[in-house]
Design a protein around this motif. Sequence first.
Motif, PDB file in Angstrom:
ATOM      1  N   PRO B 158       0.809  -1.221   0.000  1.00 58.17           N
ATOM      2  CA  PRO B 158       0.000   0.000   0.000  1.00 58.17           C
ATOM      3  C   PRO B 158       0.844   1.273   0.000  1.00 58.17           C
ATOM      4  N   LYS B 159       0.196   2.352  -0.369  1.00 62.13           N
ATOM      5  CA  LYS B 159       0.816   3.659  -0.218  1.00 62.13           C
ATOM      6  C   LYS B 159       0.345   4.281   1.080  1.00 62.13           C
ATOM      7  N   LEU B 160      -0.837   3.822   1.526  1.00 57.02           N
ATOM      8  CA  LEU B 160      -1.369   4.321   2.786  1.00 57.02           C
ATOM      9  C   LEU B 160      -1.862   3.117   3.594  1.00 57.02           C
ATOM     10  N   LEU B 161      -1.392   3.047   4.819  1.00 57.09           N
ATOM     11  CA  LEU B 161      -1.766   1.910   5.659  1.00 57.09           C
ATOM     12  C   LEU B 161      -2.567   2.420   6.859  1.00 57.09           C
ATOM     13  N   LEU B 162      -3.746   1.847   7.049  1.00 59.01           N
ATOM     14  CA  LEU B 162      -4.554   2.222   8.204  1.00 59.01           C
ATOM     15  C   LEU B 162      -4.424   1.135   9.259  1.00 59.01           C
ATOM     16  N   LEU B 163      -4.010   1.529  10.454  1.00 58.47           N
ATOM     17  CA  LEU B 163      -3.918   0.559  11.546  1.00 58.47           C
ATOM     18  C   LEU B 163      -4.996   0.908  12.556  1.00 58.47           C
ATOM     19  N   ASP B 164      -5.954   0.000  12.730  1.00 58.26           N
ATOM     20  CA  ASP B 164      -7.096   0.275  13.598  1.00 58.26           C
ATOM     21  C   ASP B 164      -6.823  -0.297  14.986  1.00 58.26           C
ATOM     22  N   GLU B 165      -6.628   0.570  15.946  1.00 55.03           N
ATOM     23  CA  GLU B 165      -6.372   0.177  17.330  1.00 55.03           C
ATOM     24  C   GLU B 165      -5.384  -0.988  17.399  1.00 55.03           C
ATOM     25  N   PRO B 166      -4.198  -0.800  16.890  1.00 53.40           N
ATOM     26  CA  PRO B 166      -3.292  -1.950  16.764  1.00 53.40           C
ATOM     27  C   PRO B 166      -2.865  -2.528  18.104  1.00 53.40           C
ATOM     28  N   PHE B 167      -3.033  -1.771  19.190  1.00 54.68           N
ATOM     29  CA  PHE B 167      -2.525  -2.280  20.476  1.00 54.68           C
ATOM     30  C   PHE B 167      -3.626  -2.838  21.367  1.00 54.68           C
ATOM     31  N   ALA B 168      -4.869  -2.697  20.920  1.00 53.91           N
ATOM     32  CA  ALA B 168      -5.973  -3.142  21.767  1.00 53.91           C
ATOM     33  C   ALA B 168      -5.840  -4.634  22.041  1.00 53.91           C
ATOM     34  N   GLY B 169      -5.986  -4.993  23.292  1.00 56.85           N
ATOM     35  CA  GLY B 169      -5.993  -6.406  23.661  1.00 56.85           C
ATOM     36  C   GLY B 169      -4.628  -7.047  23.758  1.00 56.85           C
ATOM     37  N   LEU B 170      -3.573  -6.304  23.465  1.00 57.85           N
ATOM     38  CA  LEU B 170      -2.236  -6.894  23.557  1.00 57.85           C
ATOM     39  C   LEU B 170      -1.681  -6.696  24.965  1.00 57.85           C
ATOM     40  N   ASN B 171      -0.846  -7.622  25.397  1.00 60.88           N
ATOM     41  CA  ASN B 171      -0.225  -7.412  26.707  1.00 60.88           C
ATOM     42  C   ASN B 171       1.043  -6.560  26.549  1.00 60.88           C
ATOM     43  N   HIS B 172       1.658  -6.251  27.653  1.00 61.45           N
ATOM     44  CA  HIS B 172       2.778  -5.325  27.655  1.00 61.45           C
ATOM     45  C   HIS B 172       3.845  -5.651  26.621  1.00 61.45           C
ATOM     46  N   SER B 173       4.328  -6.924  26.687  1.00 59.62           N
ATOM     47  CA  SER B 173       5.446  -7.261  25.811  1.00 59.62           C
ATOM     48  C   SER B 173       4.996  -7.280  24.358  1.00 59.62           C
ATOM     49  N   GLU B 174       3.762  -7.684  24.151  1.00 51.98           N
ATOM     50  CA  GLU B 174       3.256  -7.701  22.776  1.00 51.98           C
ATOM     51  C   GLU B 174       3.159  -6.287  22.209  1.00 51.98           C
ATOM     52  N   VAL B 175       2.731  -5.347  23.076  1.00 54.10           N
ATOM     53  CA  VAL B 175       2.637  -3.956  22.646  1.00 54.10           C
ATOM     54  C   VAL B 175       4.012  -3.471  22.206  1.00 54.10           C
ATOM     55  N   LYS B 176       5.010  -3.817  23.019  1.00 56.95           N
ATOM     56  CA  LYS B 176       6.367  -3.370  22.724  1.00 56.95           C
ATOM     57  C   LYS B 176       6.836  -3.939  21.381  1.00 56.95           C
ATOM     58  N   GLU B 177       6.620  -5.239  21.268  1.00 55.53           N
ATOM     59  CA  GLU B 177       7.025  -5.955  20.062  1.00 55.53           C
ATOM     60  C   GLU B 177       6.367  -5.328  18.824  1.00 55.53           C
ATOM     61  N   PHE B 178       5.068  -5.096  18.970  1.00 59.47           N
ATOM     62  CA  PHE B 178       4.331  -4.614  17.813  1.00 59.47           C
ATOM     63  C   PHE B 178       4.752  -3.193  17.451  1.00 59.47           C
ATOM     64  N   SER B 179       4.980  -2.338  18.478  1.00 57.14           N
ATOM     65  CA  SER B 179       5.393  -0.970  18.128  1.00 57.14           C
ATOM     66  C   SER B 179       6.746  -0.979  17.424  1.00 57.14           C
ATOM     67  N   GLU B 180       7.618  -1.899  17.850  1.00 53.39           N
ATOM     68  CA  GLU B 180       8.917  -1.971  17.177  1.00 53.39           C
ATOM     69  C   GLU B 180       8.754  -2.326  15.701  1.00 53.39           C
ATOM     70  N   ILE B 181       7.853  -3.291  15.450  1.00 52.45           N
ATOM     71  CA  ILE B 181       7.630  -3.680  14.055  1.00 52.45           C
ATOM     72  C   ILE B 181       7.067  -2.505  13.264  1.00 52.45           C
ATOM     73  N   VAL B 182       6.091  -1.819  13.884  1.00 50.98           N
ATOM     74  CA  VAL B 182       5.509  -0.669  13.185  1.00 50.98           C
ATOM     75  C   VAL B 182       6.597   0.374  12.926  1.00 50.98           C
ATOM     76  N   ASN B 183       7.444   0.617  13.932  1.00 47.71           N
ATOM     77  CA  ASN B 183       8.532   1.573  13.740  1.00 47.71           C
ATOM     78  C   ASN B 183       9.417   1.181  12.576  1.00 47.71           C
ATOM     79  N   SER B 184       9.700  -0.129  12.476  1.00 50.69           N
ATOM     80  CA  SER B 184      10.616  -0.555  11.421  1.00 50.69           C
ATOM     81  C   SER B 184       9.984  -0.406  10.046  1.00 50.69           C
ATOM     82  N   ILE B 185       8.683  -0.671   9.955  1.00 48.13           N
ATOM     83  CA  ILE B 185       8.078  -0.547   8.621  1.00 48.13           C
ATOM     84  C   ILE B 185       7.792   0.903   8.266  1.00 48.13           C
ATOM     85  N   GLU B 186       7.752   1.771   9.274  1.00 52.41           N
ATOM     86  CA  GLU B 186       7.492   3.182   9.003  1.00 52.41           C
ATOM     87  C   GLU B 186       8.479   3.758   8.001  1.00 52.41           C
ATOM     88  N   LYS B 187       9.687   3.190   8.045  1.00 49.83           N
ATOM     89  CA  LYS B 187      10.736   3.792   7.228  1.00 49.83           C
ATOM     90  C   LYS B 187      10.696   3.295   5.789  1.00 49.83           C
TER      91      LYS B 187
END
Lengths: 403, 485, 303
Positions: B158-187
């Motif tokens: 995609p050229k535009l990616l919509l992430l709908d409440e990507p952290f809802a329902g995740l536990n602490h470590s999962e949130v961390k993991e997922f934000s890192e992945i999002v950070n990496s794809i941001e670039k």
Amino acid sequence: MRYLKLLVFIVGLVFISTSAALAVRPINVAIIAEEGTLVGDAIVNGAKLAVKQINAKGGVDGKPIKLFIYDDHMKATDAVQAFQRAVYDHHVVAVIGSWISEIALSLEPWAARLHTIYITTGAASPKITEKVHKNYRRYKYIFQLKYNAIEMAKTVCNFIHDDLANYHYKTAYVASENAAWTQPLDEEYLKCLPKIGIKVVGHLRFSPNTTDFTPIFSKIKAKNPDILITGWAHTGLQETVQWHEEKLPFLIVGINAQASTSDFWKKSNGATEGIITQAEGSPAPITSKTIPFVKSYEKMYNITPAYGGYTTYDAMYILANAIKKAKTTNTNKLIKALEATNYVGVMGHIKFYPKSSPFAHGIVYKKGLATGVMLQWQHGKLETVWPSYAATAKVFIPPFVKK
Amino acid sequence: MNVLELINVEKRFGGIVATNNVSFNVEENETLGLIGPNGAGKSTIMHLIIGIHRPNEGKIKFLGEEIQNLPIHKRIKKGIAVMFQHSRPLKRQSVLENIKVALLKDKISIKFPKDINKKAEELAKKVALQDFLNRHSEELPFGVIRRMELAKALALNPKLLLLDEPFAGLNHSEVKEFSEIVNSIEKQGFSIILIDHNVKAVYNMVDRMVAIHSGKVISIGTPSEVISNPEVKRVFLGEESSNFLEKKDNISDEEILSVKIKSLKYNKAEALRNIELKVNRGQFVSIVGLNGAGKTSLLKSILSLVKYEGEIYLEGKALHNLKTSEIVNLGMAFVPETRELFKYLSVEENLEIPMHDLDNKTLKERLDEVYSIFPKLKERRKQMAGTLSGGEQQMLVIARALVRKPKIMVMDEPTLGLAPIILEEISKILDYMHKELDLTIILAEQNLHFALKHSDVVHLLEHGNLICGCSRKEFSEKIGEKYLA
Amino acid sequence: MLGKSKLIIVFIAIFLITGVAPWVVSPYIVGVITMAFYFSVFVMSWDLLFGYSGEVNFGPTFQIGTGAYVTALLNLNTSLPIGICIIGGTVASIIAGLVLVAPALRLRGPYFGLITLVSVFLLGEMITIFAQYTGGEIGISIPAIITTNQITNFYLAWGFSAISAIAMTIIANSPLGLILQASAQDPQEAESLKFNITKYKILAFSVSALFSGLSGALLVIYLGTVSVSLVVSIAVVLQIIISAIIGGRRTIIGPVLGAFFIILLRQWLQPLEQLSYAVVSILGLIVLMLLPDGLISIFVGKR
């Protein structure tokens, strides 16, 4: 292991289903009928009575006849399955039965395919024999031991002409249930009635599932006919009762198949008084065999036979005679023997039309041979009113009917 | 250049305006946070962008082209991808196959493209799924599924990616993991819209933020600009403390309810752990927390509506072995979030059902009592419950709980989806119940403002843990900021 | 993957074992198995539509019956060659399938199921109302015959069933099958993966109707008769659904097993007359309790 289980399962099924097909010595004959219907039960009863008598006298050249009886539940598919089972599993010499034309027509291709003789003893459609006429080589296996619808209509017209002339009836209304056999019936009614001086003032066909006849009768009343001409087999009881209760001033003449047996008086609670219907046979001196047959039948089943009883009883004897004459159960030879039938049965003197006739393998309809009878309910008794030589009573007109 | 542009977009459902004159844009390579409390209209905006809904007014432009009237699949083909919060992946297929679906062209075909497996594996690697390729989605934890959903969205290139409440329902470590992945794809050169009700979660991940409230954009700007906007503060944190209702003075120190939950699990996901909660007679206790923090689970445990490991006592009587009906008979009333009214029965019939075992005289008295508290319900007593407005339905649910004369009233998000003016009415009723009827009230709320206004004690529930348990003043000083950012 | 190769083995085993039937069992049973092959295609088509595309179809006989009756009526009332009659019936069946696409796009689950159920009643009513053309409840006979040879008929059905099974298995495991399953799971999400689901629904209904309609046409030509109780009635619908469930849904091959199980069981229980329906249903329930994933799970294990 699992595959082994499946194998055992399949082999088991196959074994169980084939174990019935053991070779047997008697002559096997199949009856396919609509059990639980008046005519269907009569077909089964007639066959059983004939077989009982034939076997009591030593069978056919020493071999007893064994009957295999199948109920088709009034479904063409069930009948077809039964036909296959009869031929493949029970190795029958012939299949007899069914009074429903649609079913008989569905069985014909199977008789042709499986090279097995099929005698319908109840279905009236002329299409059944038309196939034999048009494609004899393929359909020679099929016989119709029953007047076809055209002949039935003729019987009704002949009766009106012979017996009702004194009453000077002028108009008639034709009302039949909608089925394969009533199409040619109605066509013939519309043809033969004007010939005998009766004007047809209306014609309607209704669904065999009809339960409320009020709208139908009000249509008929509007035309004020002298006679109501009928083609009823699935229906009949309700119309009869309604006619009686409303004292509708026309005579009912035609085919009212259910009215042709003794328990109809009880079923209709006497409403059938005065109803006139065609039939293949009756407790009357049609031939010397008729009354003894009816007596044995009544003794065995506590009811007089419906038409399927007469025809099937005769069919069984005709088949037995043919086997005796052909000295074999080989189908082709048996067909020849059947075609040569010249037999006085309970319904008359029976011959089959040749393949050149449009009614090939149907019964020859002729005064002096076989014509069928007209019956009328009089004071709780089913009297034969036509033809004159078999008549047990004169026609009677119910008091509420115009004279 | 703008990747996406919303121009005066309005969407109405019947008479309700879900988004009102919304305008914002997403620039190339930008990560935009779309934030707002529950029911603010975030999902509607997302649905409008991908085409599940079409706007009544306004335009949506994607790469300069108007798309507001295109069906979903055509918009996706233009370069929009979405990762849903509640995804329903193919259960009987493996992770790999799930990703493969997204890689397929919209073309009727019997054969898979040759390189599809390789492509799917590459994508899986990007979201750290390489170890789960042949596992079935049914047996995987939430965090893995979320990553799989991300891989599916990425598969669309995609050229535009919509992430709908990507952290809802995740536990602490999962949130961390997922934000890192999002950070990496941001670039990787595309724009992202991050939709969340939690300002804190996205604060550090986005370039700009759009704050939404009641279907309107209330602030656009850098995260720090948006956070310092007074209206944003009000919406997310609540009014100034001067707006607190007067405190009740006569709270006894007699303990009426004591809750000790060691653990509550749904399959493998632990929703609650080591919860300790004590409530005194007549107290108003609030449990605040974000969506998915475990508030409802906690309330349901108290009523034995879910299975848990732990002990709960009401006036010294153990509840953990009792059935819900028995607990209700002991004097506990529950106002569920989902309301659970008999929609086709009248208001009065709804009220009479819980009183089926009372004689007619008492029944009449009780009805008159609740009608005096809820005069509006008396007016509508013959009306079918399903035809009431949201606020009236909420009142009916509360009234229905009141007719049994409970000792404790357990309420789950009574403010959900209600207009501010109705909140005011509900607020008055709660205050009346608390002060005049002297009821003990346990309230689970996402609306911090509403909770703070009433409570004697406020607890924060975060990732299954109960924090604070302090007075409202303490709470707004200590936790308030944290809750927001 | 392992499961799939086992399915293929089961498939080959079924068609090899049944393939020798004409030399092993009585001709009557050969006839019964011939019918079971056609019936198995009904069940497979239903499985494709429900198991894979998620369409709650309580009316497979709407398509089957339309195909069968149109073939029969064409043959009875026109002089068209038999092949054209069969094609005509199949096309009519596909049209009947497409009629259901519009409601399928708007309604989900039981609501759509209700529509399909109504479609069956409607078809049954039409057949009864136009009894002079259709023979009503009793049925009509079809003059056309492909062949009178029982063994040829058997292999025709055998081959047709095998080809249908292969075709449907390929579809189910293809990209198409995957997309169908995705749209069944969540249409909005599938569309958000760029799939135009309308297109796929149309296709799913057409393919299912193609096979079931063709099978209905061939069945009635084989029997030489068509009646409501054979290809339309709710009893047939139930038999199809029970067969699919007993065999193992979403496998295509499972339904073939289920079809054989039901048809042969009913044959075996024929002496019980009307009671046999009840006994078959109870046995079906027992199978389902012992093997919730259907008979197929005996061979491929739990899924």
